[in-house]
Design a protein around this motif. Structure first.
Motif, short mmCIF file in Angstrom:
data_model
loop_
_atom_site.label_atom_id
_atom_site.label_comp_id
_atom_site.label_asym_id
_atom_site.label_seq_id
_atom_site.Cartn_x
_atom_site.Cartn_y
_atom_site.Cartn_z
N PRO A 91 -3.38 -10.13 -1.91
CA PRO A 91 -2.98 -8.74 -2.20
C PRO A 91 -1.49 -8.51 -2.07
CG PRO A 91 -4.06 -8.90 -0.05
CD PRO A 91 -4.24 -10.23 -0.72
N ASP A 92 -0.76 -9.41 -1.39
CA ASP A 92 0.68 -9.26 -1.24
C ASP A 92 1.46 -9.90 -2.38
OD1 ASP A 92 0.16 -8.01 1.17
OD2 ASP A 92 0.31 -9.87 2.32
N SER A 93 0.76 -10.51 -3.32
CA SER A 93 1.44 -11.21 -4.41
C SER A 93 2.19 -10.23 -5.31
CB SER A 93 0.43 -12.00 -5.24
OG SER A 93 1.05 -12.59 -6.37
N TRP A 94 3.39 -10.63 -5.75
CA TRP A 94 4.21 -9.76 -6.61
C TRP A 94 3.55 -9.50 -7.95
CZ3 TRP A 94 5.61 -11.62 -11.36
CH2 TRP A 94 5.48 -13.01 -11.55
N ILE A 95 2.67 -10.39 -8.38
CA ILE A 95 2.07 -10.24 -9.70
C ILE A 95 1.19 -9.00 -9.79
CG2 ILE A 95 -0.05 -11.56 -9.33
CD1 ILE A 95 0.42 -12.82 -12.08
N ASN A 96 0.65 -8.54 -8.67
CA ASN A 96 -0.19 -7.34 -8.68
C ASN A 96 0.60 -6.09 -9.07
OD1 ASN A 96 -2.64 -8.58 -7.89
ND2 ASN A 96 -1.98 -8.61 -5.76
N PHE A 97 1.91 -6.11 -8.84
CA PHE A 97 2.74 -4.98 -9.24
C PHE A 97 2.72 -4.80 -10.75
CE2 PHE A 97 4.40 -5.76 -5.05
CZ PHE A 97 4.82 -4.53 -4.60
N TYR A 132 0.82 -1.20 0.00
CA TYR A 132 0.00 0.00 0.00
C TYR A 132 0.86 1.26 0.00
CZ TYR A 132 -4.07 -2.94 0.96
OH TYR A 132 -5.06 -3.87 0.88
N ASN A 133 1.97 1.23 0.73
CA ASN A 133 2.87 2.38 0.73
C ASN A 133 3.45 2.62 -0.65
OD1 ASN A 133 2.48 2.82 3.44
ND2 ASN A 133 4.30 1.69 4.10
N TYR A 134 3.77 1.54 -1.33
CA TYR A 134 4.30 1.65 -2.69
C TYR A 134 3.28 2.29 -3.63
CZ TYR A 134 5.39 0.10 -7.43
OH TYR A 134 5.61 0.05 -8.79
N LEU A 135 2.03 1.84 -3.56
CA LEU A 135 0.99 2.40 -4.42
C LEU A 135 0.74 3.87 -4.11
CD1 LEU A 135 -1.71 -0.43 -4.60
CD2 LEU A 135 -0.02 0.21 -6.32
N ASP A 136 0.71 4.21 -2.81
CA ASP A 136 0.47 5.60 -2.42
C ASP A 136 1.58 6.52 -2.95
OD1 ASP A 136 -1.85 4.96 -1.13
OD2 ASP A 136 -0.92 4.81 0.86
N LYS A 137 2.83 6.09 -2.82
CA LYS A 137 3.93 6.91 -3.30
C LYS A 137 3.92 7.03 -4.82
CE LYS A 137 7.08 6.00 0.56
NZ LYS A 137 8.39 5.44 0.96
N LYS A 138 3.57 5.93 -5.48
CA LYS A 138 3.52 5.95 -6.94
C LYS A 138 2.43 6.89 -7.44
CE LYS A 138 3.51 2.77 -10.85
NZ LYS A 138 3.38 1.35 -11.26
N GLU A 139 1.25 6.84 -6.81
CA GLU A 139 0.15 7.69 -7.23
C GLU A 139 0.42 9.15 -6.89
OE1 GLU A 139 -3.00 5.81 -5.16
OE2 GLU A 139 -3.40 4.33 -6.73
N SER A 140 1.07 9.41 -5.77
CA SER A 140 1.41 10.78 -5.39
C SER A 140 2.40 11.39 -6.37
CB SER A 140 2.00 10.81 -3.98
OG SER A 140 1.05 10.40 -3.03
N SER A 198 -5.33 -5.06 -14.03
CA SER A 198 -5.69 -5.01 -12.62
C SER A 198 -7.06 -4.40 -12.37
CB SER A 198 -4.63 -4.22 -11.84
OG SER A 198 -4.59 -2.88 -12.27
N ASP A 199 -7.61 -3.69 -13.37
CA ASP A 199 -8.95 -3.15 -13.23
C ASP A 199 -10.02 -4.24 -13.36
OD1 ASP A 199 -8.05 -0.54 -12.91
OD2 ASP A 199 -7.96 -0.21 -15.07
N PHE A 200 -9.62 -5.36 -13.95
CA PHE A 200 -10.58 -6.46 -14.18
C PHE A 200 -10.27 -7.69 -13.33
CE2 PHE A 200 -10.05 -3.95 -18.05
CZ PHE A 200 -11.35 -3.53 -18.28
N TRP A 201 -9.00 -7.85 -12.98
CA TRP A 201 -8.63 -9.01 -12.18
C TRP A 201 -7.38 -8.72 -11.39
CZ3 TRP A 201 -4.36 -12.21 -11.74
CH2 TRP A 201 -4.56 -13.40 -11.01
N VAL A 202 -7.36 -9.13 -10.14
CA VAL A 202 -6.17 -9.03 -9.30
C VAL A 202 -5.96 -10.38 -8.62
CG1 VAL A 202 -6.31 -6.56 -8.85
CG2 VAL A 202 -7.52 -8.15 -7.36
N HIS A 203 -4.74 -10.63 -8.25
CA HIS A 203 -4.43 -11.88 -7.57
C HIS A 203 -5.16 -11.91 -6.22
CE1 HIS A 203 -2.07 -15.08 -5.66
NE2 HIS A 203 -1.71 -15.42 -6.89
N PRO A 204 -5.74 -13.07 -5.87
CA PRO A 204 -6.47 -13.15 -4.58
C PRO A 204 -5.64 -12.73 -3.39
CG PRO A 204 -6.90 -15.08 -5.94
CD PRO A 204 -5.82 -14.30 -6.64
#
Length: 203
Positions: A142-148, A7-15, A134-140
């Motif tokens: 949430p910590d999986s690397w594939i979501n990156f 989540y920290n990674y996503l927040d920093k990326k979006e910011s 990722s808008d249509f499917w994400v790995h069950p």
């Protein structure tokens, strides 16, 4: 990798993305104001040169890095090892301009149409014009690397890879199946390396 790190990674990326578009829009509005000033016959070419250099260096690094990786992968194929690095770089460089479609559309939308906007408005606009897997499917998990990586596999990225394939294919006339296999392997590997690097830089 913990959920909090993700989540920290996503927040920093979006910011960073939000700040980047704010910078684009501020620069564009400043340029428009300078153009509209009557009797102004001067232009600060030093700032213009700095803007161009700061824009082109990351752009060229990404194109050159992917080109070198692709050229290296092609050396494992007797059929493709004759393809020059120059051709790969030229094709990658031209194809990369596809990514600016989103930037141009965002600037037009948030300058001319929706001038009062928040970070969430930019997110919604980007997901609308450039949806990702990722808008249509994400790995069950949430910590999986594939979501990156699913987040960056979007319409523009797919068009980017197809454009490289077409440009190289039309020039070399190589077998499309062999070319696709090696090219997409290098692109996926490049994406994994890029996302891994960016993840640890932003964390």
């Amino acid at each position: 990798m913990s959920k909090q790190i993700w989540y920290n990674y996503l927040d920093k990326k979006e910011s960073e993305e939000f700040n980047e578009y704010n910078s684009y829009i501020a620069d564009f509005e400043e340029d428009l104001n300078e153009i509209s000033l009557e009797g102004s016959d001067t232009y600060d070419w030093d700032y213009f040169l700095i803007d161009i250099i700061s824009f082109m260096i990351p752009f060229l690094i990404i194109c050159l890095g992917l080109s070198l990786l692709t050229f290296t992968i092609f050396q494992f194929s007797e059929q493709l090892k004759t393809i020059s690095l120059r051709l790969i770089f030229k094709s990658t460089f031209l194809a990369y301009f596809i990514f600016f479609i989103k930037d141009i559309a965002s600037c037009i939308w948030f300058i001319l149409i929706k001038k009062d906007y928040q970070l969430e408005d930019i997110r919604v606009f980007h997901k609308t014009i450039n949806p990702s897997i990722s808008d249509f499917w994400v790995h069950p998990n949430p910590d999986s690397w594939i979501n990156f990586f699913l987040e960056d596999i979007n319409i523009l990225f797919i068009l980017f890879t197809i454009t490289i394939l077409i440009l190289v294919k039309n020039t070399t006339k190589h077998n499309i199946f062999t070319l696709s296999k090696y090219l997409y392997f290098s692109i996926v590997l490049g994406l994994i390396l890029y996302e891994t690097l960016m993840m640890y830089i932003l964390l």
